[in-house]
Design an enzyme around this catalytic site. Structure first.
Site, PDB file in Angstrom:
ATOM      1  N   SER B 318      -9.779 -16.208-104.181  1.00  0.00           N
ATOM      2  CA  SER B 318     -10.212 -17.409-103.466  1.00  0.00           C
ATOM      3  C   SER B 318      -9.280 -17.712-102.303  1.00  0.00           C
ATOM      4  CB  SER B 318     -10.246 -18.602-104.438  1.00  0.00           C
ATOM      5  OG  SER B 318     -10.573 -19.783-103.734  1.00  0.00           O
ATOM      6  N   TRP B 321      -9.826 -15.154 -99.681  1.00  0.00           N
ATOM      7  CA  TRP B 321     -11.122 -15.386 -99.003  1.00  0.00           C
ATOM      8  C   TRP B 321     -10.933 -16.343 -97.832  1.00  0.00           C
ATOM      9  CZ3 TRP B 321     -13.975 -19.744 -97.945  1.00  0.00           C
ATOM     10  CH2 TRP B 321     -15.323 -19.560 -97.577  1.00  0.00           C
ATOM     11  N   HIS B 322     -10.049 -17.335 -98.036  1.00  0.00           N
ATOM     12  CA  HIS B 322      -9.857 -18.337 -96.998  1.00  0.00           C
ATOM     13  C   HIS B 322      -9.146 -17.776 -95.778  1.00  0.00           C
ATOM     14  CE1 HIS B 322     -10.985 -21.265-100.117  1.00  0.00           C
ATOM     15  NE2 HIS B 322     -11.260 -22.076 -99.108  1.00  0.00           N
ATOM     16  N   GLY B 323      -8.270 -16.835 -95.991  1.00  0.00           N
ATOM     17  CA  GLY B 323      -7.595 -16.295 -94.819  1.00  0.00           C
ATOM     18  C   GLY B 323      -6.639 -15.177 -95.154  1.00  0.00           C
ATOM     19  N   PHE B 485     -13.019 -19.469 -91.281  1.00  0.00           N
ATOM     20  CA  PHE B 485     -13.125 -18.584 -92.437  1.00  0.00           C
ATOM     21  C   PHE B 485     -14.419 -17.776 -92.377  1.00  0.00           C
ATOM     22  CE2 PHE B 485      -9.461 -20.640 -93.415  1.00  0.00           C
ATOM     23  CZ  PHE B 485      -9.578 -21.946 -93.841  1.00  0.00           C
TER      24      PHE B 485
END
Lengths: 322, 485
Positions: B318, B321-323, B485
């Site tokens: 997670s 996924w954001h960066g 994102f």
């Protein structure tokens, strides 16, 4: 759907009408536009535009009057209003002058300093030197666009920041018709450390650019001259002094001829508009400048320098209206 | 095309009018074309990346449905590899390259990987997960493969949720694409109300808060103590207003067109635990990781160690996924730690304060808010060293403040408490407008949940919100946080 569209139209019409009322009653103008409004109301005789050079006071000064204040002393019967802010230049002055013209405000004199550094791409293309908000409010006041300015600027309809930092840093710097780098190459030197090499770079980008007749600054100055051409207002342009001795120390015999050529282009352009131009570019020795605490050269003057400039302006005013 | 732009407003009005004027069989085409146009405003060429993934996943779905056991798995793997491969290439390749180079340098190896100049396609992380959701559901047998390529393409490209979600499930969105959507004035008005709420949250509240947050977080080493604390708390509200504002606009726009998208937020800061927070925050993403990663690994129906592993993997992914930055990874892992600790002490904490339910509830909400806000430090900080600096200094300087308070040095207290000298631009009228605006939002949200229009008061609230948007929107055009994102 028809009823829905009618309801929505009525609703949005209400919003627009209310917003026009709010814009007329509650909007706060940018400080300098509000100041200009007050000068229009008070019918000031002289409006003196300027950047930081007209208001800068050196720490060693005994006399702490700004240039407009010194000028006011010389002409106690005339009322002088000042519109100045660090980094102001002709693009802002043009917007204010058109604002004055729209309101049929024609003071006896308008004074416009021409800072040679303001023709440098480091100034003209500087994102922080565009003052779009002041220009926008001055241009749109009284129009239907005015009440919707905050919305239009927030939602990208109008940009308050037309030049991005990236575009600025990559803007080419031209000298002697050759590209010698981008602004990023010259702007990088931090103000917190000094070196002779950094100083040389600063002088090069500030004063040794190639000035062409298409330059937007020159075009703005021409537009200012045109704005008052058939009016009672006399515009006095003056080329602000630069520390040419420091420039010569770093660039030797290359400095003066180049800058003289730049000054020549400015004077030639404005002479075609029959504008009054007081050239003080090489008038002052380095002892009359006050930039040492800023580490790198600029056009700020001490009290001797300010008194000299004002004296020249006063002479010009007396020539025009004895 | 950003939602908070004049061009989007004009685009949306044109699309909505054209949509309802067209016969039903052409409506999906219009939405598909509009969505392509919407996407191509960013970087036109990247539409081909999207088309490639659409083709791969469409055919993967069709072949999975037609094939038997082993072959079905291969098509699923191909789809996952294609989607993750594209995501990795655009988003993570430079991160891994620079870390490998740093590792090599640390080991004194003369080895470096080139860093590519790539611009991330907008919404890549979102539509990748949406596409994966479709293929996985077809594989699991929960979803029939969509045979209509155009409708499947619209499922991926549907413009209200294309750029930053919600990450829709195929079972929710695909049927709606096939369904007829006659014009409903109730739905259209509710949708427009929701959009107005979203624009207010974004351009009046979130962007205003961003002025403070950016001033501090873009120059962290200039601050210590209270300014860091204020900016961190402000960021907790900025990101909520920004992202929920975006979601309101997305859901509202879809509702005008007759579509119901999933809710993405449910008053997350009223959560009494981090576990509850993640059931209320960015629901479409957290449920995606729950359903396809956490549960896929065994969830909590395994040994305690494996359960911990599952939580860490889910939150690591997670964060990633954001960066592509260590700060996001640490943020994700920190939340994983919170969840593990919560699971470990849950029973014990409940027994200790059984008699004081209300106080316990408030305490839990405040503790949860504190923990989540602390983790936001890593989410917002520009670099790892910035985040470490903030953590080390966010609670510094309070003894001086307390000393000044007890010594009645109020002037000094003001200087030490508010050394920022920032201009939030908060005049009395702005504070009043924002406060009344929030009341209007709460009223309209309550009416929205009842799914009926709110009469005269509703119109007055809408009018007030629109006037606030026209007058108090921050004039700096700030992009939505989750667009990156």
């Amino acid at each position: 759907m028809k009823n829905f569209l009618v309801t929505l139209s009525v609703f949005f019409t209400m919003v627009v009408v209310l917003q026009i009322g709010i814009g007329a009653v509650f909007f706060s103008l940018p400080a300098e536009v509000a100041k200009l409004d007050s000068y229009i109301h008070d019918k000031k005789d002289i409006v003196y535009f300027g950047d930081s050079t007209i208001g800068h006071i050196a720490k060693t000064d005994i006399e702490t009057k700004t240039m407009p204040q010194i000028l006011q002393k010389d002409f106690p019967r005339l009322h002088i209003g000042t519109i100045d802010h660090p980094a102001y230049w002709s693009s802002v002055y043009t917007a204010f002058i058109l604002y004055m013209k729209q309101r049929h405000y024609f003071p006896a004199f308008v004074i416009i300093p021409i800072n040679l550094r303001s023709f440098s791409p480091d100034w003209e293309e500087n994102p922080g030197f565009q003052f779009e908000e002041e220009k926008l409010y001055a241009k749109t006041r009284g129009t239907l666009l005015y009440p919707f300015l905050p919305f239009l600027t927030a939602y990208g309809g109008i940009s308050l920041y037309p030049i991005s930092d990236d575009v600025f840093k990559n803007y080419p710097v031209i000298a002697n018709k050759k590209k010698i780098g981008t602004i990023g190459d010259f702007d990088n030197p931090s103000y917190h450390t000094y070196s002779a090499e950094k100083m040389k770079k600063k002088i090069q980008v500030y004063y040794l650019y190639d000035l062409t007749k298409n330059d937007k600054n020159l075009q703005n100055l021409s537009a200012i001259a045109d704005a008052f051409s058939h009016t009672p207002t006399r515009v006095i342009f003056y080329i602000t002094p630069i520390d040419y001795q420091t420039g010569e120390r770093y660039f030797k015999k290359d400095f003066l001829p180049h800058v003289r050529s730049t000054v020549g282009v400015i004077k030639q352009t404005l002479s075609k508009k029959h504008a009054i131009v007081v050239d003080m570019s090489f008038a002052l020795p380095e002892g009359m400048f006050d930039w040492k605490q800023d580490m790198y050269v600029n056009e700020h003057l001490n009290e001797r320098g300010r008194n000299y400039v004002v004296e020249k302006l006063a002479q010009q005013i007396r020539i025009i209206s004895p | 095309m950003a939602f908070n732009s004049i061009s989007f407003l004009i685009f949306f009005v044109i699309v909505a009018i054209a949509y309802f004027l067209l016969p039903h069989k052409f409506q999906w085409m219009l939405l598909l074309l509009a969505s392509c146009f919407f996407y191509m405003v960013f970087i036109p060429a990247y539409i081909f990346v999207l088309f490639l993934l659409i083709f791969v996943d469409y055919f993967a779905g069709v072949f999975i449905a037609k094939s038997k056991k082993k072959r079905r798995k291969w098509f699923l793997i191909i789809s996952i590899l294609a989607n993750c491969g594209v995501l990795f290439s655009f988003k993570y390749v430079n991160f891994f390259a620079s870390n490998i180079t740093q590792l090599a340098s640390f080991l004194h190896w003369n080895y470096s990987l080139p860093v590519l100049k790539i611009i991330l396609p907008i919404g890549l992380s979102f539509h990748t997960f949406q596409s994966l959701s479709y293929v996985i559901e077809v594989y699991r047998g929960n979803q029939k493969a969509e045979r209509h390529l155009g409708r499947y393409a619209l499922y991926v490209l549907f413009f209200p949720q294309l750029v930053a979600g919600p990450i829709e499930r195929p079972g929710q969105l695909l049927p709606q694409i096939r369904k007829k959507h006659p014009f409903s004035s109730t739905q259209a008005l509710l949708g427009l109300q929701r959009m107005a709420i979203g624009f207010f949250k974004k351009t009046v509240i979130a962007d205003r808060t961003a002025l403070l947050v950016n001033q501090v977080y873009n120059n962290v080493t200039m601050y210590q103590g209270v300014p860091l604390l204020l900016a961190t708390i402000a960021f907790a509200w900025q990101i909520y207003m920004d992202f929920s504002g975006y979601t309101d606009i997305a859901l509202g726009a879809a509702q005008v067109l007759g579509f119901q998208l999933m809710e993405n937020f449910n008053f997350p800061y009223s959560a009494g635990s981090v576990k509850e927070f993640w059931a209320r925050w960015h629901i479409s993403l957290s449920s995606w990781f729950r359903d396809y990663v956490y549960i896929g690994l065994g969830g909590n129906r395994v040994s305690w160690i494996k359960h911990a592993r599952n939580i860490f993997i889910s939150f690591l992914l997670s964060g990633l996924w954001h960066g592509a930055n260590w700060t996001f990874i640490i943020w994700g892992l920190l939340n994983g730690v919170y969840l593990l600790l919560y699971a470990a002490v849950k029973k014990y904490v409940h027994l200790q304060v059984r008699g004081y339910k209300k106080i316990q509830q408030i305490g839990n909400i405040l503790l949860t808010f504190f923990l989540i806000t602390f983790s936001w430090i890593f989410f917002r900080a520009n670099t790892l060293s910035d985040s470490v600096y903030v953590v080390q200094n966010v609670f510094a300087g309070y003894t001086k403040i307390l000393h000044n308070l007890f010594s009645f040095h109020l002037a000094q207290m003001k200087t030490s408490v508010l050394p920022l000298g920032i201009g939030l631009g908060l005049s009395v009228k702005e504070i009043l407008a924002v406060s009344v605006g929030i009341v209007c939002i709460e009223y309209l949200s309550l009416q929205y949940k009842k799914k009926h229009l709110s009469g005269v008061w509703g119109w007055i609230c809408m009018l007030f919100l629109l006037l606030c948007i026209l007058n108090f929107s921050v004039t700096q055009h700030i992009q939505f946080i989750y667009f990156q994102f």
